[in-house]
Design a protein around this motif. Structure first.
Motif, mmCIF file in Angstrom:
data_model
loop_
_atom_site.group_PDB
_atom_site.id
_atom_site.type_symbol
_atom_site.label_atom_id
_atom_site.label_comp_id
_atom_site.label_asym_id
_atom_site.label_seq_id
_atom_site.Cartn_x
_atom_site.Cartn_y
_atom_site.Cartn_z
ATOM 1 N N GLU A 256 0.823 -1.199 0.000
ATOM 2 C CA GLU A 256 0.000 0.000 0.000
ATOM 3 C C GLU A 256 0.857 1.248 0.000
ATOM 4 O O GLU A 256 1.768 1.403 0.815
ATOM 5 N N LEU A 257 0.534 2.158 -0.933
ATOM 6 C CA LEU A 257 1.223 3.440 -1.020
ATOM 7 C C LEU A 257 0.376 4.595 -0.501
ATOM 8 O O LEU A 257 0.899 5.565 0.036
ATOM 9 N N TYR A 258 -0.934 4.493 -0.687
ATOM 10 C CA TYR A 258 -1.816 5.608 -0.316
ATOM 11 C C TYR A 258 -3.247 5.105 -0.268
ATOM 12 O O TYR A 258 -3.635 4.206 -1.028
ATOM 13 N N ARG A 259 -4.042 5.699 0.624
ATOM 14 C CA ARG A 259 -5.477 5.429 0.627
ATOM 15 C C ARG A 259 -6.245 6.684 1.009
ATOM 16 O O ARG A 259 -5.712 7.591 1.657
ATOM 17 N N HIS A 260 -7.497 6.703 0.591
ATOM 18 C CA HIS A 260 -8.405 7.808 0.907
ATOM 19 C C HIS A 260 -9.796 7.226 1.017
ATOM 20 O O HIS A 260 -10.211 6.410 0.184
ATOM 21 N N TYR A 261 -10.515 7.618 2.068
ATOM 22 C CA TYR A 261 -11.884 7.132 2.256
ATOM 23 C C TYR A 261 -12.735 8.277 2.776
ATOM 24 O O TYR A 261 -12.305 9.036 3.656
ATOM 25 N N HIS A 262 -13.947 8.400 2.216
ATOM 26 C CA HIS A 262 -14.827 9.500 2.615
ATOM 27 C C HIS A 262 -16.278 9.057 2.512
ATOM 28 O O HIS A 262 -16.670 8.382 1.558
ATOM 29 N N VAL A 263 -17.075 9.420 3.525
ATOM 30 C CA VAL A 263 -18.520 9.174 3.490
ATOM 31 C C VAL A 263 -19.252 10.426 3.949
ATOM 32 O O VAL A 263 -18.752 11.171 4.785
ATOM 33 N N PRO A 264 -20.471 10.652 3.414
ATOM 34 C CA PRO A 264 -21.006 9.928 2.264
ATOM 35 C C PRO A 264 -20.616 10.615 0.966
ATOM 36 O O PRO A 264 -20.311 11.807 0.950
ATOM 37 N N VAL A 265 -20.626 9.873 -0.108
ATOM 38 C CA VAL A 265 -20.506 10.442 -1.451
ATOM 39 C C VAL A 265 -21.747 9.983 -2.205
ATOM 40 O O VAL A 265 -21.898 8.793 -2.484
ATOM 41 N N SER A 266 -22.642 10.928 -2.478
ATOM 42 C CA SER A 266 -23.973 10.566 -2.954
ATOM 43 C C SER A 266 -24.570 9.650 -1.891
ATOM 44 O O SER A 266 -24.773 10.075 -0.758
#
Length: 278
Positions: A256-266
């Motif tokens: 793993e080099l990078y991650r991004h997580y976001h809620v909510p999207v739509s």
């Protein structure tokens, strides 16, 4: 020879494409999501893959319930953006790599994978939104693209074991192609979401984070996950995540080099992860 050097897992929510197209990415609702994409865009600008194999699902643009291929690979020199509900996106025409596409098809079929060959195929948000996530709004996409459409809409969908095995076979095919190419594989779709029924709007952040973790920490758990587990824990559309396993199978010792997580999207949990391949 050609070599798969990296993989990306990303959501392909159509509203993300609409936000890009309508200049809404700096608005308060969208800014946290797109701020997290900046690192990925800087990374791919440096990585400069020659070809991106994009694993996605069609949303009744190229295929309907009259014809449902489990796996279909586009071999055309170009693919036109398709109607996806908002109208055809005003994005560049997707340029293919027919020589590598045909080589992969031949290798997979002789390796006993029954692949549908698509000589002509429009591509919808499942494919173009990931390109916008990684490349923003260029006049031309900076890479050639090989579309790999997977049925995750009509039961029976392929199991994670089959998808992971397909990824391994794709890696073998790419590495036997006699041209010096850098290839990135994108597994798209998800994360947790449900679009209909009593659980419409369902999002499971814990499931999503565990999935991101186990892409490197415990991939066997994800590979062995059954349809019923996706349905129960990630919503009816969460099964799109099996497409990330094709990407995972195509990598060697992923890191793993990078991650991004976001809620909510739509009405979804939106995730992105970048993995390096030896």
């Amino acid at each position: 020879m050609a070599k798969i050097t990296s993989g990306v897992g990303t959501s392909h929510v159509p509203a993300i494409g609409a936000a890009v197209d309508k200049g809404m990415t700096a608005q308060p609702y969208w800014h946290p999501l797109f701020e997290g994409y900046e690192h990925a865009r800087k990374w791919i600008e440096k990585e400069k893959p020659d070809v991106c194999i994009i694993v996605y699902n069609d949303h009744a643009s190229a295929f309907s319930l009259e014809l449902v291929p489990t796996f279909a690979i586009g071999v055309a020199p170009e693919f036109q953006p398709a109607d996806e509900g908002y109208g055809p996106r005003k994005v560049p025409t997707v340029k293919g790599h027919p020589a590598l596409s045909w080589h992969i098809c031949e290798s997979l079929i002789l390796n006993e994978f029954d692949i549908t060959i698509a000589n002509e195929m429009p591509v919808d948000h499942g494919l173009t939104v990931p390109l916008s996530i990684m490349y923003d709004q260029p006049e031309e996409w900076p890479c050639k693209v090989i579309p790999l459409a997977v049925n995750v809409v009509q039961y029976p969908q392929p199991l994670g074991t089959r998808c992971f095995a397909l990824g391994k076979a794709i890696r073998e095919a790419v590495e036997s192609f006699d041209e010096d190419l850098k290839v990135c594989v994108l597994g798209t779709g998800g994360m947790s979401h449900q679009l209909q029924g009593e659980r419409a709007g369902f999002i499971n952040k814990d499931f999503d984070i565990a999935f991101l973790n186990d892409l490197t920490a415990n991939p066997e758990r994800l590979i062995q996950m059954k349809h019923a587990e996706y349905l129960r824990d990630s919503g009816s559309e969460g099964a799109e995540l099996v497409m990330w396993l094709i990407m995972l199978g195509a990598l060697k010792n992923p890191k793993e080099l990078y991650r991004h997580y976001h809620v909510p999207v739509s009405n979804t949990g939106a995730g992105l992860i970048i993995l390096d391949s030896e």
